[in-house]
Each structure stands twice: as C-alpha cells, then as structure tokens.
Design an enzyme around this catalytic site. Structure first.
Site, PDB file in Angstrom:
ATOM      1  N   LYS A  49      61.871  77.489 -36.144  1.00 40.71           N
ATOM      2  CA  LYS A  49      60.960  77.325 -35.190  1.00 40.71           C
ATOM      3  C   LYS A  49      59.540  76.978 -35.806  1.00 40.71           C
ATOM      4  CE  LYS A  49      62.638  79.982 -31.238  1.00 40.71           C
ATOM      5  NZ  LYS A  49      61.794  80.818 -30.360  1.00 40.71           N
ATOM      6  N   LYS A  92      73.568  78.330 -29.732  1.00 38.52           N
ATOM      7  CA  LYS A  92      74.172  79.426 -28.673  1.00 38.52           C
ATOM      8  C   LYS A  92      73.368  78.891 -27.436  1.00 38.52           C
ATOM      9  CE  LYS A  92      69.671  82.122 -29.640  1.00 38.52           C
ATOM     10  NZ  LYS A  92      68.782  83.234 -29.560  1.00 38.52           N
ATOM     11  N   LYS A 108      67.885  80.734 -23.309  1.00 40.15           N
ATOM     12  CA  LYS A 108      66.876  80.816 -21.882  1.00 40.15           C
ATOM     13  C   LYS A 108      66.091  79.789 -21.925  1.00 40.15           C
ATOM     14  CE  LYS A 108      65.772  85.414 -22.694  1.00 40.15           C
ATOM     15  NZ  LYS A 108      65.030  85.461 -24.081  1.00 40.15           N
TER      16      LYS A 108
END
Ligand code: TYM
Length: 317
Positions: free
Chosen positions: A107, A188, A191
C-alpha cells in the site's frame, strides 16, 4: 483462564470474510475476551472523519449483532495505553522488520505521501495485543505476519528488559481463514474493495444472490468440475470454502449453478439473524455507546499495570 484478544479496523463495512475469518471464531471464545475496534488503524490512509465516525458506530453495533455480547468490547482510541505502549515498542522494533510487512509493501512503500502511521501500524497492533497478555489471538490468515511480529517483539522486549509480556498464540479457523473476493478470487475479500466482489454483513438477500450468481468460476464442465483446487480453480474453491464455513455441504452438487444456489442459501441463513439483531440494536444507539464506554473503562483498568510494568522495565519507572 485463557485471555483472548482481537480487533477489527473500521476502515469500511464488515464483510463475510471478517465474519468467517474472525467474528465467528471470536464469538466462540467470550470468557475473559477483549474485542475492539482499531479506530486508530483506520487513519493510516486518506480518511474522512465523518465516515470514520459512522463506520465505527456501524461496526460497534455489528459486533453486538453477531453475538459478541459477553466479551469486553472497546474502542482502541478510548484506551490511551495502546498508543503509549506502541511508542515503547517502536523503541524495540527494527525498520528491517517493518520494511518486510506485506501491507506496507503493497500500500505505501516508496510513495512519498505515505502516512508514517501505515509504516508503524504493526507496532501499534503489537501494543494492542501485548497490553492484555492474551494467550490466543483469533484472526484471519492475513493477520498472521503481524501476530508473528508481535511475538518477536514480546520475546525481544522480555529478553532485554525482563519478563513483562506473554507471547501469544495465533489461531485461525479451519474453514474461512481467507475468504477471497468473488469477482477476483486471487485477492482477499476486503472491506474497502469495490462492492461487487465483497459480501457485506448488511447486504440484503437479493444483493447476496446477485453477487454470488456473478461470482467468477471457470469454464470447466463435467461431473468433477465442482472440486477444490486453489491454484487452478480459485473461484470454485472459494465458493466451496464459503459453503463449508457456513455449515453447508457440497455433496451431490455437480454444476456451478447448483453450487451458487447452495452458497447463496447458506450465506443468507448466516446473515439473516445478524441483520435482524442489528436492526433492533440500531434502534437503541445509547445502549451501544454505553456497552463500549463500560468496556473501555475496564480495558483502562486491566492494561494500566501492564503498561506500568513495561515502563518500569524499560527504564522509565
Ligand atoms: P481487519 O479489520 O482487516 O480484519 C478484521 C479481522 O477479519 C479477518 N479478515 C478475514 N478473514 C478471512 N477472510 C478475509 N477475506 C478476511 N478479511 C479480514 C482479519 O484477519 C481480522 O482477524 N490489523 C487488524 C486489526 C487489528 C488487530 C489488532 C487484530 C488491530 N489490532 C490486534 C488482532 C489483534 C485488521 O486491520 O484487521
């Protein structure tokens, strides 16, 4: 007594991955359990204060709705010892080990505007854990590296300054430890991901049905097409794993259509009671606020002696 601890970050809406990988295993261990919302961790990338507030409240309510009502529930930001211990652990951790953290590599590494907190995030997580001296940390597979760092820091601190921390064990569920995105089963379910591949706990049944029916599979046909193979059939494997984790069975299922139907039914059955309890709890926000305030007060009490022991051992006491 086996102390248990785990936290979830209110950086988006809770997903089926969070439920199967963490919340359900957590709900089976509620005696001497501390379960929290890592709201400080939700600010490691660009964030909107109002959205953080509303997501935190939704998540706080959902933790109660999934049945975590016997554990001590709290918000990380309401227990200042977390941030205080994090600094002592920053004086224990090495940049070499933080540079290896997958989340930072993916990230933010090499990007000038990466927040420092994204880099130090695993150290705060180690503080979250070590402050409570838990024996077990129930999490999904993606948190394994962070819990391993926590164990390394605990051992290093104890060796250097004296036995202050318990070295925790990680526990992941046998099915559902890594629920993948339905639209891209090589990553994966997350959220913050785009909504098509993530099933959110508050998705109504027709939305669940649509998302599952559009889940990526493969072009194999024939009687043995419905079988797990992570490498060559990631989409089908993911659906099979979701089905198993939701208590369903694939026995006798030979087509992808039938598999998707079974998955939809199992997931809807899993979410229905959660959504009903969420509706009831959302009507009484003062109750939710009260539960978390009482939980934070208890956390401040139980963590104070551990922080004091760490401060004293490291030379501040
Ligand atoms: P977070 O908020 O990303 O995820 C919360 C929990 O859900 C699990 N999980 C999954 N399990 C299976 N499949 C998935 N697709 C999936 N996605 C998420 C995670 O493994 C986690 O257990 N850094 C942590 C929060 C945290 C924490 C802690 C956890 C902060 N301090 C101390 C344990 C102990 C995080 O962001 O999880």
């Amino acid at each position: 007594m086996t102390t248990t601890l785990s936290l979830l970050t209110p950086s988006g809406r809770l997903t089926l991955g969070n439920l199967l990988g963490a919340l359900r295993p957590m709900s089976r261990r509620q005696e001497d359990a501390y379960y929290g919302l890592s709201d400080l961790h939700a600010m490691t990338t660009t964030h909107d204060p109002d959205l953080l507030r509303s997501r935190t409240f939704e998540m706080a309510t959902l933790l109660l709705a999934v049945g975590l009502d016997r554990a001590t529930l709290f918000r990380q930001s309401r227990v200042p010892a977390h941030a205080e211990l994090a600094y002592l652990l920053e004086c224990t951790a090495y940049t070499g080990e933080l540079n290896r953290m997958v989340q930072f590599k993916e990230k933010g590494r090499g990007v000038a505007a990466t927040r420092v907190s994204l880099y130090t995030y695993p150290v705060l997580m180690a503080a979250d854990i070590l402050l409570y001296r838990p024996a077990v940390v129930p999490v999904g597979d993606d948190q394994r590296q962070h819990v391993e760092l926590t164990r390394d820091l605990a051992v290093r601190f104890n060796r250097a300054y004296g036995e202050v921390f318990t070295v925790p064990e990680i526990t992941t569920p046998s099915a559902g430890a890594r629920v993948m995105d339905l639209a891209d089963p090589t990553r994966k379910m997350s959220k913050s991901a785009d909504a098509a591949g993530s099933i959110f706990l508050l998705d109504p049944p027709d939305v669940v049905r649509r998302k599952v029916s559009r889940a990526v599979t493969d072009s194999e046909t024939g009687p043995s097409a419905v079988r797990p193979d992570r490498e060559s059939k990631p989409g089908v494997t993911n659906l099979l794993e979701i089905l198993a984790a939701c208590g369903g069975s694939a026995t006798g299922i030979t087509t992808y259509g039938a598999l998707k139907k079974a998955v939809t039914e199992a997931v809807v059955a899993e979410l229905e009671p959660v959504q009903k309890r969420y509706g009831d709890l959302a009507a009484d926000p003062a109750y939710v606020t009260e539960v978390y305030a009482a939980g934070a007060a208890r956390c401040r009490e139980v963590t104070a002696p551990v922080l004091a022991a760490a401060q004293s051992a490291i030379g501040l006491g």
